[in-house]
Design an enzyme around this catalytic site. Structure first.
Site, PDB file in Angstrom:
ATOM      1  N   GLU A  76      -9.752 -36.601 -26.402  1.00 25.72           N
ATOM      2  CA  GLU A  76     -10.125 -35.043 -26.233  1.00 25.72           C
ATOM      3  C   GLU A  76      -9.090 -35.140 -24.771  1.00 25.72           C
ATOM      4  O   GLU A  76      -9.466 -35.229 -23.728  1.00 25.72           O
ATOM      5  CB  GLU A  76     -10.859 -34.137 -26.180  1.00 25.72           C
ATOM      6  N   CYS A 119      -8.925 -26.175 -21.964  1.00 24.42           N
ATOM      7  CA  CYS A 119      -7.790 -27.689 -23.168  1.00 24.42           C
ATOM      8  C   CYS A 119      -7.541 -27.312 -24.190  1.00 24.42           C
ATOM      9  O   CYS A 119      -5.882 -26.764 -24.571  1.00 24.42           O
ATOM     10  CB  CYS A 119      -8.459 -28.820 -23.776  1.00 24.42           C
TER      11      CYS A 119
HETATM   12  P1  NAP Z   1      -8.425 -36.709 -15.563  1.00 28.71           P
HETATM   13  O1  NAP Z   1      -7.898 -37.330 -14.257  1.00 28.71           O
HETATM   14  O2  NAP Z   1      -7.845 -37.600 -16.791  1.00 28.71           O
HETATM   15  O3  NAP Z   1      -9.988 -37.190 -15.374  1.00 28.71           O
HETATM   16  C1  NAP Z   1     -10.762 -37.241 -16.697  1.00 28.71           C
HETATM   17  C2  NAP Z   1     -11.986 -38.209 -16.415  1.00 28.71           C
HETATM   18  O4  NAP Z   1     -11.755 -39.733 -16.864  1.00 28.71           O
HETATM   19  C3  NAP Z   1     -12.756 -37.921 -14.858  1.00 28.71           C
HETATM   20  O5  NAP Z   1     -14.295 -38.432 -15.337  1.00 28.71           O
HETATM   21  C4  NAP Z   1     -11.993 -38.926 -14.688  1.00 28.71           C
HETATM   22  O6  NAP Z   1     -13.445 -39.760 -13.485  1.00 28.71           O
HETATM   23  C5  NAP Z   1     -12.052 -40.171 -15.096  1.00 28.71           C
HETATM   24  N1  NAP Z   1     -10.860 -41.188 -15.144  1.00 28.71           N
HETATM   25  C6  NAP Z   1      -9.782 -40.962 -13.909  1.00 28.71           C
HETATM   26  N2  NAP Z   1      -9.692 -42.152 -14.121  1.00 28.71           N
HETATM   27  C7  NAP Z   1     -10.333 -43.133 -15.105  1.00 28.71           C
HETATM   28  C8  NAP Z   1     -10.438 -44.465 -15.300  1.00 28.71           C
HETATM   29  N3  NAP Z   1      -8.862 -45.401 -14.748  1.00 28.71           N
HETATM   30  N4  NAP Z   1     -11.045 -45.313 -15.921  1.00 28.71           N
HETATM   31  C9  NAP Z   1     -12.229 -44.880 -16.538  1.00 28.71           C
HETATM   32  N5  NAP Z   1     -11.759 -43.010 -16.559  1.00 28.71           N
HETATM   33  C10 NAP Z   1     -11.187 -42.243 -15.359  1.00 28.71           C
HETATM   34  O7  NAP Z   1      -8.431 -35.351 -16.424  1.00 28.71           O
HETATM   35  P2  NAP Z   1      -8.955 -34.216 -15.433  1.00 28.71           P
HETATM   36  O8  NAP Z   1      -8.058 -33.641 -14.944  1.00 28.71           O
HETATM   37  O9  NAP Z   1     -10.517 -33.972 -15.330  1.00 28.71           O
HETATM   38  O10 NAP Z   1      -9.226 -32.900 -16.724  1.00 28.71           O
HETATM   39  C11 NAP Z   1      -7.737 -32.129 -16.853  1.00 28.71           C
HETATM   40  C12 NAP Z   1      -7.489 -32.435 -18.926  1.00 28.71           C
HETATM   41  O11 NAP Z   1      -8.553 -33.045 -19.687  1.00 28.71           O
HETATM   42  C13 NAP Z   1      -6.558 -31.990 -18.998  1.00 28.71           C
HETATM   43  O12 NAP Z   1      -4.782 -32.135 -19.584  1.00 28.71           O
HETATM   44  C14 NAP Z   1      -6.717 -30.884 -20.178  1.00 28.71           C
HETATM   45  O13 NAP Z   1      -6.583 -30.878 -21.182  1.00 28.71           O
HETATM   46  C15 NAP Z   1      -8.170 -32.201 -20.519  1.00 28.71           C
HETATM   47  N6  NAP Z   1      -9.023 -31.197 -21.034  1.00 28.71           N
HETATM   48  C16 NAP Z   1      -8.766 -31.333 -22.814  1.00 28.71           C
HETATM   49  C17 NAP Z   1     -10.260 -31.369 -23.794  1.00 28.71           C
HETATM   50  C18 NAP Z   1     -10.123 -31.436 -24.476  1.00 28.71           C
HETATM   51  O14 NAP Z   1     -11.503 -31.115 -25.157  1.00 28.71           O
HETATM   52  N7  NAP Z   1      -9.559 -31.748 -25.184  1.00 28.71           N
HETATM   53  C19 NAP Z   1     -11.190 -30.165 -22.359  1.00 28.71           C
HETATM   54  C20 NAP Z   1     -11.049 -30.165 -21.417  1.00 28.71           C
HETATM   55  C21 NAP Z   1     -10.061 -31.167 -20.724  1.00 28.71           C
HETATM   56  P3  NAP Z   1     -13.051 -39.199 -11.675  1.00 28.71           P
HETATM   57  O15 NAP Z   1     -12.722 -37.002 -11.245  1.00 28.71           O
HETATM   58  O16 NAP Z   1     -13.771 -39.425 -10.630  1.00 28.71           O
HETATM   59  O17 NAP Z   1     -11.627 -39.126 -10.891  1.00 28.71           O
END
Ligand code: NAP
Length: 522
Positions: A258, A297
């Protein structure tokens, strides 16, 4: 004062990570809250415990019994609701109504899955479809089954829904009979950790059914095995890293993604400024820009109106945005709280600056005074409405997701052009349509269906009934093609399929009859 280091729950025990950990802070005051660390955990052993103990215990239960577990979890969360709101205020900087989307949304979703699961009663194995003949008179035939995968479900979640993000995934996983390991986004991991702690303390789930790892994701993907599934919510950038991870690629670990999305709202032709569809459109755009400070999102990022209504829509949206009070969520007069942290605040400012190069600023709330918050410290920012009369030339508005209170208004000539512009988002979670011509709305919904997980249609007769453009309801599919990640979640019992293996059993009628399975209602 030193802050508490939150423990991880793995292998049926509470375990502290090593080192100082990462500090979680209040995005409004900057105050230090708690620390998290996943360093030093034996993740392969933790995962083995979840698969072997948690998985076996869950699979020993019927669907009806597992539905009972979900009901019990919802009961535990309801009992501690006030504590969750306090954590959300402190760690996410959200006002009460925004925290409710996350906390009450989770409890509601668990309750729904408990009800649907109860309807499956004593079933342990589900039949998928009808018997298909492989010989004359069905003397030898094929029947598909759905059984729980004998791995674990690893959830890697985004920062914006520390509660709902866990439970909307855990409800179908646990109901399907699959143990859960949740790795919340570090910034807001506190609420997730507390909820897991309460559920574990209440003893309502079998040992190993629910684990939480707070802090770095290092080593998590390396510990995956072939029957595990991975559900990720976050940015497209991290999603790409996950998809190409060697364990995922080489072991066929099933992955659901997602990711981000440039969701749209469209006011259909044939409505006048001030008409009910026009007002419904304006209200929803404003709501989506401001709920959770636009950190959803599903939030509306692109708003389309017929050319003749561009100025009127800009004026109406701006008038409502001007009334949005921003600042400390503890103050009653504040309607919109903070972004999740100062880094996100900077990313939002940069995103608005990037879009501004191709748009005009129709409303700028960035300079508005904050209520009870220091602008040099707080991650608060007022809403910004951008606009462009040349939506075909402005490529950034169709591919830069500003994850904050910002949307872009655009005019369109006809619905064919509107649909083409919406498609430039390359796949979104949701699109909402506003109008009063049922045939025209249905035609547009069908036209846009393949590019979206959900199309939300608002007509005057459902003005007070509709569930909202951005609210994800467990009854409906959540996910979207292309840029949105290509994933599917929720949608009632359909969500179980991700946690189940589908297998064809080819046998005689006697053997097929002896399977004793219940027909899957999806
Ligand atoms: P993110 O930076 O991609 O982080 C998401 C998760 O991935 C966090 O738990 C993060 O851990 C982890 N992560 C980071 N690097 C990783 C790696 N190399 N391997 C495994 N896991 C890793 O996203 P975010 O900033 O938290 O969220 C914002 C984004 O999410 C927005 O773009 C939004 O549109 C999207 N979103 C989508 C939905 C949906 O249902 N489609 C819902 C909510 C949000 P850490 O926090 O420890 O870095």
């Amino acid at each position: 004062m030193t802050t508490e280091l939150l423990k991880n729950h793995v292998a049926g025990q509470w375990q502290a990570g090593t080192g100082e950990g990462t500090l979680l802070t209040d995005p409004v005051t900057g105050e230090a809250l708690v620390r998290v660390s996943s360093a030093g955990l034996d993740l392969p052993a933790a995962f083995a415990f979840a698969r072997e103990q948690g998985g076996a215990a869950l699979r020993a239960l019927t669907y009806g019994e597992r539905a009972g577990l979900l009901k019990a979890v919802a009961g535990v969360l309801t009992a501690h609701r006030d504590a969750y709101f306090a954590i959300a205020t402190a760690n996410s900087g959200t006002v009460q109504s925004d925290s409710a989307v996350d906390i009450d949304g989770a409890i509601y979703t668990l309750g729904q899955y408990a009800r649907w699961g109860a309807g499956l009663g004593d079933a342990r194995v589900l039949l998928d479809g009808d018997v298909a003949a492989l010989a004359k008179d069905n003397a030898f035939a094929s029947q598909h089954l759905r059984v729980p995968t004998r791995g674990l479900a690893l959830f890697i979640n985004a920062f914006n829904f520390p509660s709902w993000g866990l439970w909307e995934k855990a409800a179908p996983a646990l109901l399907a009979g699959v143990p859960v390991v949740i790795k919340p986004a570090t910034t807001t991991a506190w609420l997730t950790q507390r909820m897991v702690a309460d559920v574990v303390a209440a003893g309502v789930l079998p040992a190993g059914a629910l684990s939480v790892v707070c802090g770095s994701s290092a080593g998590l993907l390396d510990a995956l095995q072939p029957f595990d599934v991975l559900s990720f919510t976050g940015s497209a950038e991290t999603a790409a890293v996950i998809r190409s991870h060697p364990k995922v690629a080489a072991q066929s670990v099933r992955v659901n993604i997602e990711a981000d999305s440039l969701n749209s709202a469209v006011l259909l032709p044939g409505t006048a400024a001030g008409s009910e569809p026009f007002e419904l459109f304006v209200r929803e755009v404003v709501r989506e820009m401001t709920v959770k400070s636009g950190q959803k999102c599903t939030a509306i990022r692109r708003a389309f109106v017929p050319e003749a209504l561009y100025d009127a829509a800009a004026e109406a949206i701006a008038a409502k945005l001007a009334k949005v009070t921003v600042g400390n969520p503890r103050v009653d007069a504040v309607r919109m709280g903070a972004l999740v942290n100062r880094e996100q605040w900077q990313t939002v400012q940069d995103g608005i600056a990037a879009l501004s190069a191709q748009t005009e600023v129709l409303f700028d709330g960035r300079q508005a005074p904050l209520i009870d918050a220091d602008p040099a410290v707080a991650a608060c920012v007022g809403p910004t409405l951008l606009g462009t009369r040349h939506p075909e030339a402005a490529d950034k508005v169709h591919n830069v997701e500003v994850f904050g209170p910002c949307a872009t208004l655009m005019p369109y000539r006809d619905t064919a052009q509107a649909a083409a512009l919406i498609r430039r988002g390359e796949g979104s979670l949701v699109c909402s349509l506003y109008g009063d011509d049922a045939a025209a709305l249905a035609a547009m919904a069908t036209e846009l269906a393949d590019a979206h997980g959900r199309v939300h249609v608002v007509t005057p007769d459902v003005a007070k009934l509709h569930s909202g453009h951005g609210n994800v309801m467990p009854q409906s599919l959540h996910g979207g093609p292309g840029r949105a990640g290509g994933g599917e979640e929720l949608g009632g019992l359909r969500a179980l399929a991700f946690y189940q293996r589908r297998t064809a059993v080819q046998a005689s009628p006697a053997v097929l009859a002896a399977l004793g399975a219940t027909r899957a209602p999806y």
